[in-house]
Motif scaffolding. Structure first.
Motif, mmCIF file in Angstrom:
data_model
loop_
_atom_site.group_PDB
_atom_site.id
_atom_site.type_symbol
_atom_site.label_atom_id
_atom_site.label_comp_id
_atom_site.label_asym_id
_atom_site.label_seq_id
_atom_site.Cartn_x
_atom_site.Cartn_y
_atom_site.Cartn_z
ATOM 1 N N TYR A 150 -9.013 -2.644 -24.740
ATOM 2 C CA TYR A 150 -7.952 -3.207 -25.577
ATOM 3 C C TYR A 150 -6.586 -2.774 -25.061
ATOM 4 N N LYS A 151 -6.370 -1.466 -25.066
ATOM 5 C CA LYS A 151 -5.060 -0.974 -24.677
ATOM 6 C C LYS A 151 -5.113 0.554 -24.585
ATOM 7 N N ASP A 152 -4.692 1.086 -23.461
ATOM 8 C CA ASP A 152 -4.620 2.534 -23.352
ATOM 9 C C ASP A 152 -3.628 3.075 -24.375
ATOM 10 N N ASP A 153 -3.914 4.264 -24.885
ATOM 11 C CA ASP A 153 -3.062 4.882 -25.909
ATOM 12 C C ASP A 153 -1.595 4.934 -25.488
ATOM 13 N N PHE A 154 -1.354 5.056 -24.198
ATOM 14 C CA PHE A 154 0.001 5.317 -23.729
ATOM 15 C C PHE A 154 0.596 4.165 -22.906
ATOM 16 N N TRP A 155 -0.006 2.973 -22.988
ATOM 17 C CA TRP A 155 0.511 1.791 -22.291
ATOM 18 C C TRP A 155 1.450 0.993 -23.192
ATOM 19 N N GLU A 156 2.311 0.207 -22.555
ATOM 20 C CA GLU A 156 3.193 -0.689 -23.295
ATOM 21 C C GLU A 156 2.491 -2.000 -23.616
ATOM 22 N N TYR A 157 1.823 -2.584 -22.617
ATOM 23 C CA TYR A 157 1.172 -3.884 -22.797
ATOM 24 C C TYR A 157 -0.344 -3.724 -22.896
ATOM 25 N N PRO A 158 -1.027 -4.685 -23.505
ATOM 26 C CA PRO A 158 -2.489 -4.637 -23.595
ATOM 27 C C PRO A 158 -3.145 -4.780 -22.226
ATOM 28 N N GLU A 159 -4.441 -4.575 -22.198
ATOM 29 C CA GLU A 159 -5.252 -4.720 -20.995
ATOM 30 C C GLU A 159 -5.156 -6.141 -20.441
ATOM 31 N N PHE A 160 -4.976 -6.256 -19.121
ATOM 32 C CA PHE A 160 -4.915 -7.573 -18.496
ATOM 33 C C PHE A 160 -6.215 -8.347 -18.722
ATOM 34 N N ALA A 161 -7.342 -7.666 -18.528
ATOM 35 C CA ALA A 161 -8.650 -8.331 -18.642
ATOM 36 C C ALA A 161 -9.236 -8.168 -20.038
ATOM 37 N N GLN A 162 -8.390 -8.198 -21.053
ATOM 38 C CA GLN A 162 -8.868 -8.049 -22.429
ATOM 39 C C GLN A 162 -9.720 -9.240 -22.854
ATOM 40 N N LYS A 163 -9.318 -10.430 -22.478
ATOM 41 C CA LYS A 163 -10.045 -11.639 -22.870
ATOM 42 C C LYS A 163 -11.353 -11.777 -22.094
ATOM 43 N N MET A 164 -12.364 -12.291 -22.768
ATOM 44 C CA MET A 164 -13.703 -12.384 -22.208
ATOM 45 C C MET A 164 -13.752 -13.126 -20.869
ATOM 46 N N ASP A 165 -13.127 -14.289 -20.807
ATOM 47 C CA ASP A 165 -13.204 -15.088 -19.581
ATOM 48 C C ASP A 165 -12.542 -14.371 -18.413
ATOM 49 N N VAL A 166 -11.432 -13.686 -18.677
ATOM 50 C CA VAL A 166 -10.744 -12.951 -17.617
ATOM 51 C C VAL A 166 -11.600 -11.755 -17.182
ATOM 52 N N PHE A 167 -12.140 -11.043 -18.143
ATOM 53 C CA PHE A 167 -12.973 -9.888 -17.840
ATOM 54 C C PHE A 167 -14.181 -10.299 -16.989
ATOM 55 N N CYS A 168 -14.852 -11.372 -17.410
ATOM 56 C CA CYS A 168 -16.038 -11.823 -16.676
ATOM 57 C C CYS A 168 -15.674 -12.291 -15.274
ATOM 58 N N GLU A 169 -14.523 -12.934 -15.136
ATOM 59 C CA GLU A 169 -14.091 -13.369 -13.812
ATOM 60 C C GLU A 169 -13.850 -12.173 -12.902
ATOM 61 N N LEU A 170 -13.224 -11.131 -13.447
ATOM 62 C CA LEU A 170 -12.980 -9.935 -12.655
ATOM 63 C C LEU A 170 -14.291 -9.255 -12.272
ATOM 64 N N VAL A 171 -15.214 -9.135 -13.209
ATOM 65 C CA VAL A 171 -16.516 -8.533 -12.918
ATOM 66 C C VAL A 171 -17.220 -9.304 -11.805
ATOM 67 N N ASP A 172 -17.140 -10.624 -11.859
ATOM 68 C CA ASP A 172 -17.797 -11.456 -10.854
ATOM 69 C C ASP A 172 -17.197 -11.277 -9.463
ATOM 70 N N GLN A 173 -15.954 -10.794 -9.407
ATOM 71 C CA GLN A 173 -15.286 -10.616 -8.115
ATOM 72 C C GLN A 173 -15.724 -9.334 -7.405
ATOM 73 N N ILE A 174 -16.476 -8.480 -8.102
ATOM 74 C CA ILE A 174 -16.822 -7.168 -7.547
ATOM 75 C C ILE A 174 -18.338 -7.021 -7.462
ATOM 76 N N ASP A 175 -18.830 -6.953 -6.253
ATOM 77 C CA ASP A 175 -20.265 -6.832 -6.004
ATOM 78 C C ASP A 175 -20.499 -5.580 -5.167
ATOM 79 N N HIS A 176 -20.863 -4.501 -5.847
ATOM 80 C CA HIS A 176 -21.037 -3.234 -5.156
ATOM 81 C C HIS A 176 -22.011 -2.381 -5.955
#
Length: 297
Positions: A150-176
């Motif tokens: 959601y958001k780190d305690d000490f950040w100004e803006y929320p998480e970039f990959a907060q939304k499901m579609d964005v998060f899943c897209e990022l996960v799909d980009q990393i295969d390790h």
């Protein structure tokens, strides 16, 4: 079989900002609970002294517990390449910290959702930075875990990959082999989404989990989403609460995790209303885990 850890959600300011609680005091409190480990946070004030890392590990292990996970918050979506490179170096230091503590999992995030950042650019920057850290993680035998945050305690803006579609897209980009997901069901509600829908999409990548229950003490999720941009830290209308009494369906969550063969760490984020509350959350989760993993002790 899954193991339980606890995270000092109620004591973050005391441990990370004003120093009114020592790490050793937290260890003593947490090790009285019926759990297997303590999730660590890179921002504990005393962790600035590298010589204390092995000392804290020894203290925890003397109680028959371990430190399986390190929670940290890299910001990989900053537009400045030099800033991102410094964040990569921070993440590598946190990997070293994880290793010194005896841990196997180190959290990673995408970064802040800055207003000028496009979806394509944000995913590219975050994936590039995470991939840059993975060879070092592999050398140390540590798995980087990306949280649907959601958001780190000490950040100004929320998480970039907060939304499901964005998060899943990022996960799909990393295969390790040294990369996986840390699933936090409560955070999906804060994105205005259904946690089970997210879980069904990424359950085969989940290697660790944050267990919590969330409540809005005023207003609605829609109100929260309107005010989250530009608000430092967590929104005031949001709070953690006792696990099993909030919005999450732990029967459905554990049924799906059991289906995919999950056997990782489950770390509890609770205790904002005292250690008695945290003890009840531990008991609730142990009972549920016993139901879905009958040989869990």
């Amino acid at each position: 079989m899954p193991k339980l850890a606890v995270f000092p959600k109620a004591f973050m300011n005391a441990l990370c900002k004003d120093g009114t609680m020592t790490v050793s005091e937290w260890i003593s409190l947490a090790c009285d609970l019926h759990v297997d480990g303590l999730e660590w946070y890179a921002g504990f004030l005393e962790m600035a002294d590298k010589t204390k890392w092995s000392e804290f590990r020894k203290q925890v292990e003397q109680h028959g517990k371990q430190i399986p996970m390190l929670c940290c918050s890299p910001d990989f979506t900053h537009p400045d390449a030099l800033f991102r490179n410094k964040e990569i170096e921070k993440q590598k230091r946190w990997l070293e910290m994880t290793s010194a503590l005896g841990g196997s999992f180190c959290r990673v995030l995408s970064g802040q959702r800055r207003p000028e950042l496009s979806l394509t650019e944000g995913v590219h920057l975050a994936a590039e930075c995470i991939n840059a850290c993975l060879p070092y993680a592999q050398d140390l035998g540590i798995t980087l875990i990306l949280e649907n945050h959601y958001k780190d305690d000490f950040w100004e803006y929320p998480e970039f990959a907060q939304k499901m579609d964005v998060f899943c897209e990022l996960v799909d980009q990393i295969d390790h082999p040294n990369f996986g997901v840390n699933f936090d069901p409560s955070n999906a509600f804060l994105a205005g989404e259904e946690p089970l829908e997210l879980l069904y999409r990424i359950s085969n990548r989940v290697v660790t989990m944050h267990a919590s229950d969330r409540y809005l003490i005023s207003g609605t999720i829609a109100d929260l989403r309107k005010e989250e941009n530009g608000t430092m830290g967590y929104a005031k209308r949001l709070r953690h609460g006792e696990i099993g009494k909030g919005l999450n369906d732990y029967d459905a969550i554990f049924k799906e995790l059991r289906r995919v063969g999950f056997n990782g760490w489950i770390s509890i984020e609770d205790g904002v209303d005292g250690m008695d509350q945290l003890e009840r959350s531990v008991a609730f989760l142990r009972k549920k885990i016993k139901t879905y993993w009958p040989d869990f002790d």
